[in-house]
Design a protein around this motif. Structure first.
Motif, short mmCIF file in Angstrom:
data_model
loop_
_atom_site.label_atom_id
_atom_site.label_comp_id
_atom_site.label_asym_id
_atom_site.label_seq_id
_atom_site.Cartn_x
_atom_site.Cartn_y
_atom_site.Cartn_z
N SER A 40 4.36 -0.66 15.74
CA SER A 40 5.10 0.48 15.21
C SER A 40 5.95 0.06 14.03
N GLY A 41 6.55 -1.08 14.15
CA GLY A 41 7.37 -1.58 13.05
C GLY A 41 6.53 -1.85 11.83
N GLN A 42 5.32 -2.46 12.04
CA GLN A 42 4.44 -2.76 10.91
C GLN A 42 3.97 -1.48 10.25
N SER A 43 3.62 -0.45 11.06
CA SER A 43 3.13 0.81 10.51
C SER A 43 4.18 1.45 9.62
N ASP A 44 5.43 1.44 10.09
CA ASP A 44 6.50 2.03 9.31
C ASP A 44 6.71 1.28 8.00
N GLU A 45 6.62 -0.03 8.07
CA GLU A 45 6.87 -0.84 6.89
C GLU A 45 5.71 -0.74 5.90
N ASP A 46 4.44 -0.68 6.42
CA ASP A 46 3.27 -0.70 5.55
C ASP A 46 2.88 0.67 5.03
N GLN A 47 3.38 1.73 5.61
CA GLN A 47 3.02 3.07 5.18
C GLN A 47 3.46 3.29 3.73
N SER A 49 4.69 4.92 0.36
CA SER A 49 5.63 6.01 0.12
C SER A 49 4.89 7.21 -0.49
N ILE A 50 5.56 8.35 -0.49
CA ILE A 50 4.99 9.55 -1.09
C ILE A 50 4.65 9.29 -2.55
N GLU A 51 5.55 8.62 -3.25
CA GLU A 51 5.33 8.28 -4.66
C GLU A 51 4.05 7.45 -4.82
N GLU A 52 3.89 6.44 -3.97
CA GLU A 52 2.71 5.57 -4.06
C GLU A 52 1.43 6.33 -3.75
N GLN A 53 1.48 7.19 -2.75
CA GLN A 53 0.28 7.95 -2.39
C GLN A 53 -0.12 8.92 -3.50
N LEU A 54 0.85 9.60 -4.08
CA LEU A 54 0.53 10.52 -5.16
C LEU A 54 -0.02 9.78 -6.39
N PRO A 95 -7.17 13.20 2.21
CA PRO A 95 -6.20 12.85 3.26
C PRO A 95 -4.76 12.77 2.74
N ILE A 96 -4.60 12.38 1.49
CA ILE A 96 -3.25 12.28 0.93
C ILE A 96 -2.62 13.66 0.81
#
Length: 320
Positions: A40-47, A49-54, A95-96
């Motif tokens: 869970s910690g890794q998922s939060d850290e690796d997700q 950001s909105i800026e990066e996804q866009l 998906p984004i």
């Protein structure tokens, strides 16, 4: 050792198994809990950001637009390259866009541009699907036409059509948007929309020319065959009538553009059709001249041989 053996014998085997099971559950459960916490910690850290996804989505669409602009969309062989490129782009971006975004004007503008671009590419994919369907139908018929030549029931003009492809191009033209609607962070997310429509319309015309070329090939072959037979039997009026029909069928203009395009290695390019028809027309003209009453029998034989050689040269152009 004796006391230890006696102790072990005195222990109830079910008690031992129960204890082991409890320990496995205890430590195993703890491991699962720890694993979940870590993951869970890794998922939060690796997700991202909105800026990066866009930015990823914009980069994908902008790159796809550049690829399309750099591709000769008129060429029927480009269909599969373009389809793969656009498919990949839509699959990456969809998906984004399928998530909730914060109420921020800049983000809303970027998302809106991406969704507009995605809609455009989805319609573009439909045009490519229609182009592929048209391509395959004409390609399959061409092989049959060139294989059979005479004595065939094929009728390309009746059996082939580009209407569905044309309608899909019209839909794509209707999907054209203003530059501000498909631009984000200074990057245009779709190709030159008018150029794409124009190229697809020219591609459709290439397909139409192939249909006319196939029909002309069959019609002229049938008429030439009948004309040669009549000439050999000295039925010069019949020969002349059939040869005139052949010449008329060879005067169809199909060579204004797209001459080098080919549907398959088993078929002909449009300029190869032009050469084939030119040779047939020369042979027809030779035979027509020999049907005149003033031509002697020896001249007729000589002219007939010259004409037949033209027809053989035309046949040698076939790749099959």
């Amino acid at each position: 050792m004796d006391s230890l053996s006696q102790y072990l014998r005195d222990l109830d085997s079910e008690d031992i198994r129960g204890e082991l099971t409890r320990r496995r559950l205890l430590y195993g459960g703890a491991a699962v809990v720890v694993g979940r916490v870590v993951l869970s910690g890794q998922s939060d850290e690796d997700q991202p950001s909105i800026e990066e996804q866009l930015t990823t989505a914009e980069t994908q669409f902008a790159s796809t637009a550049t690829t399309i602009d750099d591709t000769d969309v008129t060429d029927p062989q480009s269909i599969w390259k373009l389809r793969d490129e656009v498919d990949t782009a839509v699959d990456t971006v969809a998906p984004i866009l399928n998530q909730d975004f914060p109420n921020d004007p800049e983000i809303e503008q970027r998302v809106s541009s991406l969704r507009t671009a995605k809609e455009y590419y989805s319609i573009f994919l439909m045009s490519l699907a229609e182009a592929e369907s048209t391509y395959r139908a004409i390609d399959n018929t061409e092989i049959d036409v060139l294989n059979h030549g005479v004595d065939t029931d094929l009728n390309p003009r009746r059996e082939l059509e580009t209407t569905s492809f044309e309608q899909s191009i019209t839909q794509l033209a209707d999907a054209e948007r203003e530059p501000r609607e498909i631009t984000s962070q200074g990057r245009t997310l779709v190709p030159n929309q008018q150029a794409v429509v124009s190229s697809l319309l020219t591609q459709r015309e290439v397909f139409e020319r192939y249909i006319r070329a196939q029909q002309s090939y069959l019609d002229s072959a049938t008429a030439i065959e009948a004309g040669v037979r009549a000439f050999e039997q000295s039925r010069f009026d019949d020969a002349q009538a059939n040869l005139l029909d052949a010449r008329d069928s060879l005067l169809i203009s199909i060579f204004e553009s797209g001459r080098s395009y080919r549907l398959s290695t088993m078929g002909l390019t449009l300029d190869q059709y032009e050469e084939l028809f030119r040779l047939r027309e020369e042979g027809v003209s030779e035979l027509l001249a020999a049907t005149k009453e003033s031509v002697s029998e020896s001249e007729q034989r000589s002219v007939a041989n010259t004409a037949l050689n033209k027809f053989f040269e035309a046949r040698d152009l076939l790749p099959i």
